[in-house]
Design a protein around this motif. Sequence first.
Motif, PDB file in Angstrom:
ATOM      1  N   ARG A   1       0.820  -1.210   0.000  1.00 18.76           N
ATOM      2  CA  ARG A   1       0.000   0.000   0.000  1.00 18.76           C
ATOM      3  C   ARG A   1       0.857   1.266   0.000  1.00 18.76           C
ATOM      4  O   ARG A   1       0.556   2.213  -0.750  1.00 18.76           O
ATOM      5  N   PRO A   2       1.927   1.356   0.831  1.00 23.28           N
ATOM      6  CA  PRO A   2       2.788   2.542   0.737  1.00 23.28           C
ATOM      7  C   PRO A   2       3.414   2.680  -0.650  1.00 23.28           C
ATOM      8  O   PRO A   2       3.592   3.795  -1.147  1.00 23.28           O
ATOM      9  N   GLY A   3       3.729   1.540  -1.276  1.00 23.81           N
ATOM     10  CA  GLY A   3       4.279   1.596  -2.625  1.00 23.81           C
ATOM     11  C   GLY A   3       3.273   2.135  -3.627  1.00 23.81           C
ATOM     12  O   GLY A   3       3.619   2.906  -4.538  1.00 23.81           O
ATOM     13  N   THR A   4       2.013   1.740  -3.468  1.00 26.96           N
ATOM     14  CA  THR A   4       0.964   2.269  -4.337  1.00 26.96           C
ATOM     15  C   THR A   4       0.805   3.773  -4.141  1.00 26.96           C
ATOM     16  O   THR A   4       0.633   4.535  -5.110  1.00 26.96           O
ATOM     17  N   ALA A   5       0.879   4.220  -2.883  1.00 25.92           N
ATOM     18  CA  ALA A   5       0.811   5.653  -2.602  1.00 25.92           C
ATOM     19  C   ALA A   5       1.991   6.385  -3.219  1.00 25.92           C
ATOM     20  O   ALA A   5       1.843   7.509  -3.741  1.00 25.92           O
ATOM     21  N   TRP A   6       3.144   5.759  -3.185  1.00 24.21           N
ATOM     22  CA  TRP A   6       4.327   6.363  -3.810  1.00 24.21           C
ATOM     23  C   TRP A   6       4.141   6.501  -5.309  1.00 24.21           C
ATOM     24  O   TRP A   6       4.408   7.558  -5.888  1.00 24.21           O
ATOM     25  N   ARG A   7       3.659   5.450  -5.968  1.00 19.99           N
ATOM     26  CA  ARG A   7       3.454   5.513  -7.409  1.00 19.99           C
ATOM     27  C   ARG A   7       2.396   6.544  -7.783  1.00 19.99           C
ATOM     28  O   ARG A   7       2.507   7.241  -8.793  1.00 19.99           O
ATOM     29  N   ALA A   8       1.359   6.652  -6.955  1.00 19.79           N
ATOM     30  CA  ALA A   8       0.328   7.660  -7.211  1.00 19.79           C
ATOM     31  C   ALA A   8       0.896   9.071  -7.074  1.00 19.79           C
ATOM     32  O   ALA A   8       0.600   9.956  -7.889  1.00 19.79           O
ATOM     33  N   THR A   9       1.733   9.275  -6.072  1.00 22.14           N
ATOM     34  CA  THR A   9       2.370  10.577  -5.878  1.00 22.14           C
ATOM     35  C   THR A   9       3.288  10.909  -7.047  1.00 22.14           C
ATOM     36  O   THR A   9       3.333  12.053  -7.519  1.00 22.14           O
ATOM     37  N   ALA A  10       4.007   9.908  -7.522  1.00 17.72           N
ATOM     38  CA  ALA A  10       4.908  10.120  -8.645  1.00 17.72           C
ATOM     39  C   ALA A  10       4.138  10.455  -9.922  1.00 17.72           C
ATOM     40  O   ALA A  10       4.572  11.277 -10.730  1.00 17.72           O
ATOM     41  N   GLN A  11       2.991   9.832 -10.090  1.00 17.54           N
ATOM     42  CA  GLN A  11       2.221  10.050 -11.316  1.00 17.54           C
ATOM     43  C   GLN A  11       1.571  11.427 -11.330  1.00 17.54           C
ATOM     44  O   GLN A  11       1.629  12.141 -12.345  1.00 17.54           O
ATOM     45  N   ASN A  12       0.959  11.811 -10.229  1.00 10.56           N
ATOM     46  CA  ASN A  12       0.338  13.137 -10.147  1.00 10.56           C
ATOM     47  C   ASN A  12       0.187  13.500  -8.677  1.00 10.56           C
ATOM     48  O   ASN A  12      -0.691  12.987  -7.987  1.00 10.56           O
ATOM     49  N   ARG A  13       1.061  14.367  -8.228  1.00  9.84           N
ATOM     50  CA  ARG A  13       1.119  14.684  -6.803  1.00  9.84           C
ATOM     51  C   ARG A  13      -0.162  15.362  -6.311  1.00  9.84           C
ATOM     52  O   ARG A  13      -0.664  15.056  -5.225  1.00  9.84           O
ATOM     53  N   ASP A  14      -0.702  16.277  -7.098  1.00 13.17           N
ATOM     54  CA  ASP A  14      -1.919  16.976  -6.685  1.00 13.17           C
ATOM     55  C   ASP A  14      -3.112  16.026  -6.590  1.00 13.17           C
ATOM     56  O   ASP A  14      -3.892  16.075  -5.638  1.00 13.17           O
ATOM     57  N   THR A  15      -3.248  15.170  -7.593  1.00  9.89           N
ATOM     58  CA  THR A  15      -4.348  14.201  -7.576  1.00  9.89           C
ATOM     59  C   THR A  15      -4.207  13.246  -6.403  1.00  9.89           C
ATOM     60  O   THR A  15      -5.198  12.903  -5.738  1.00  9.89           O
ATOM     61  N   ALA A  16      -2.980  12.807  -6.135  1.00 15.61           N
ATOM     62  CA  ALA A  16      -2.747  11.904  -5.002  1.00 15.61           C
ATOM     63  C   ALA A  16      -3.153  12.566  -3.688  1.00 15.61           C
ATOM     64  O   ALA A  16      -3.736  11.922  -2.808  1.00 15.61           O
ATOM     65  N   ALA A  17      -2.862  13.856  -3.552  1.00 15.76           N
ATOM     66  CA  ALA A  17      -3.221  14.572  -2.331  1.00 15.76           C
ATOM     67  C   ALA A  17      -4.731  14.645  -2.161  1.00 15.76           C
ATOM     68  O   ALA A  17      -5.256  14.503  -1.043  1.00 15.76           O
ATOM     69  N   THR A  18      -5.459  14.855  -3.255  1.00 17.83           N
ATOM     70  CA  THR A  18      -6.922  14.918  -3.176  1.00 17.83           C
ATOM     71  C   THR A  18      -7.526  13.566  -2.810  1.00 17.83           C
ATOM     72  O   THR A  18      -8.638  13.495  -2.296  1.00 17.83           O
ATOM     73  N   LEU A  19      -6.795  12.493  -3.057  1.00 18.14           N
ATOM     74  CA  LEU A  19      -7.263  11.153  -2.703  1.00 18.14           C
ATOM     75  C   LEU A  19      -6.930  10.779  -1.260  1.00 18.14           C
ATOM     76  O   LEU A  19      -7.193   9.660  -0.827  1.00 18.14           O
ATOM     77  N   GLY A  20      -6.338  11.718  -0.538  1.00 17.29           N
ATOM     78  CA  GLY A  20      -6.043  11.481   0.867  1.00 17.29           C
ATOM     79  C   GLY A  20      -4.646  10.965   1.147  1.00 17.29           C
ATOM     80  O   GLY A  20      -4.344  10.605   2.289  1.00 17.29           O
ATOM     81  N   ILE A  21      -3.795  10.910   0.127  1.00 20.21           N
ATOM     82  CA  ILE A  21      -2.419  10.438   0.319  1.00 20.21           C
ATOM     83  C   ILE A  21      -1.578  11.575   0.885  1.00 20.21           C
ATOM     84  O   ILE A  21      -1.633  12.710   0.382  1.00 20.21           O
ATOM     85  N   ASN A  22      -0.814  11.265   1.914  1.00 21.48           N
ATOM     86  CA  ASN A  22       0.088  12.259   2.506  1.00 21.48           C
ATOM     87  C   ASN A  22       1.333  12.348   1.627  1.00 21.48           C
ATOM     88  O   ASN A  22       2.324  11.644   1.839  1.00 21.48           O
ATOM     89  N   THR A  23       1.269  13.223   0.627  1.00 27.60           N
ATOM     90  CA  THR A  23       2.362  13.301  -0.351  1.00 27.60           C
ATOM     91  C   THR A  23       3.649  13.825   0.272  1.00 27.60           C
ATOM     92  O   THR A  23       4.739  13.454  -0.168  1.00 27.60           O
ATOM     93  N   ARG A  24       3.528  14.686   1.275  1.00 25.43           N
ATOM     94  CA  ARG A  24       4.734  15.175   1.948  1.00 25.43           C
ATOM     95  C   ARG A  24       5.478  14.026   2.611  1.00 25.43           C
ATOM     96  O   ARG A  24       6.697  13.943   2.547  1.00 25.43           O
ATOM     97  N   ARG A  25       4.738  13.120   3.234  1.00 25.30           N
ATOM     98  CA  ARG A  25       5.376  11.963   3.864  1.00 25.30           C
ATOM     99  C   ARG A  25       6.039  11.066   2.822  1.00 25.30           C
ATOM    100  O   ARG A  25       7.126  10.539   3.052  1.00 25.30           O
ATOM    101  N   ILE A  26       5.393  10.918   1.667  1.00 17.33           N
ATOM    102  CA  ILE A  26       5.960  10.096   0.594  1.00 17.33           C
ATOM    103  C   ILE A  26       7.266  10.708   0.095  1.00 17.33           C
ATOM    104  O   ILE A  26       8.274  10.011  -0.085  1.00 17.33           O
ATOM    105  N   VAL A  27       7.271  12.011  -0.123  1.00 13.39           N
ATOM    106  CA  VAL A  27       8.483  12.686  -0.599  1.00 13.39           C
ATOM    107  C   VAL A  27       9.605  12.563   0.434  1.00 13.39           C
ATOM    108  O   VAL A  27      10.767  12.308   0.085  1.00 13.39           O
ATOM    109  N   THR A  28       9.261  12.720   1.701  1.00 10.57           N
ATOM    110  CA  THR A  28      10.265  12.555   2.759  1.00 10.57           C
ATOM    111  C   THR A  28      10.854  11.147   2.725  1.00 10.57           C
ATOM    112  O   THR A  28      12.079  10.968   2.822  1.00 10.57           O
TER     113      THR A  28
END
Length: 289
Positions: free
Chosen positions: A161-188
């Motif tokens: 699941r964290p890997g899926t969140a990472w791939r979603a962030t990589a594909q479109n960071r803004d869209t991932a954030a709207t889906l509830g993914i903590n993109t800042r944590r992924i980037v860190t």
Amino acid sequence: MTDIVNTVISGLSLGATYAFMALAFALIFSTTKVFNLAQAQFLVLGGLLAHTLLVERDWPWLLGALLILPVVAIIGFVQEVVTIRPIKVGYNWILTTLGASFLLQAGFAQMYGAEPYPVDSFVGSTAQHLGGIRFVPSQVLAGVAVLVLVTAIELFARRTRPGTAWRATAQNRDTAATLGINTRRIVTMVFLVAAAVAALGGILTAPTTYASAYGGDLISFMSFLAIAIGGMTTTMGAVIGGFLLGLLEAFSLDLIGAQFNLVMVFTVVLAFLLVRPNGLFYAGESRVV
């Protein structure tokens, strides 16, 4: 035939260094679209700290590595916070990460000087012979380690699941954030992992290349060529690009000698990029790994 096999082994061994750095670069670029120009300094730091702990203080190899990796990872995180996170738009990260690279290099030179330092390897760094075939165990270990590492990263990205969140962030960071993914944590997470990957590369390759405060510049440039060959948005492609670049350098060294070796490498890479400007394994916009 033996000479060709030895050249291939030499090329793959050299390519392991580029593969480690290319992997670290690709992890960050595929996620943030930032090319962290300070990244090579973490490979240098890994090698220098390995000299301090493993050679000067005679620590056990595993204990030293277990300390070095988190220390360098934290430094990589701090560098992201200071030089990349404040940049909201544009490409000012080019100047800030380049400045961080110069500052880190100057700090290393102040502490260690300009001379190269030896680093121990727990598998040995003395050349071994099997018939007419020559290999260095520490170089083989580095090559195997980067392949295992990139495979583990690929499995993490696809099976967790964290890997899926990472791939979603990589594909479109803004869209991932709207889906509830903590993109800042992924980037860190990505910056921590990328710094640790570079440091591990420094620990494993320094036994044959030596650790030097000024060793990051050429490695950084060559690793950029490696990810240009493999593709900037794919971790596996970046690693394959590193090995291909090492093979190209080894064979060009045999064919034309050291004097024009890099000239031939640059010429071949430029010609390749004219045909495949996005690299061999360009992931495109719909698939980022």
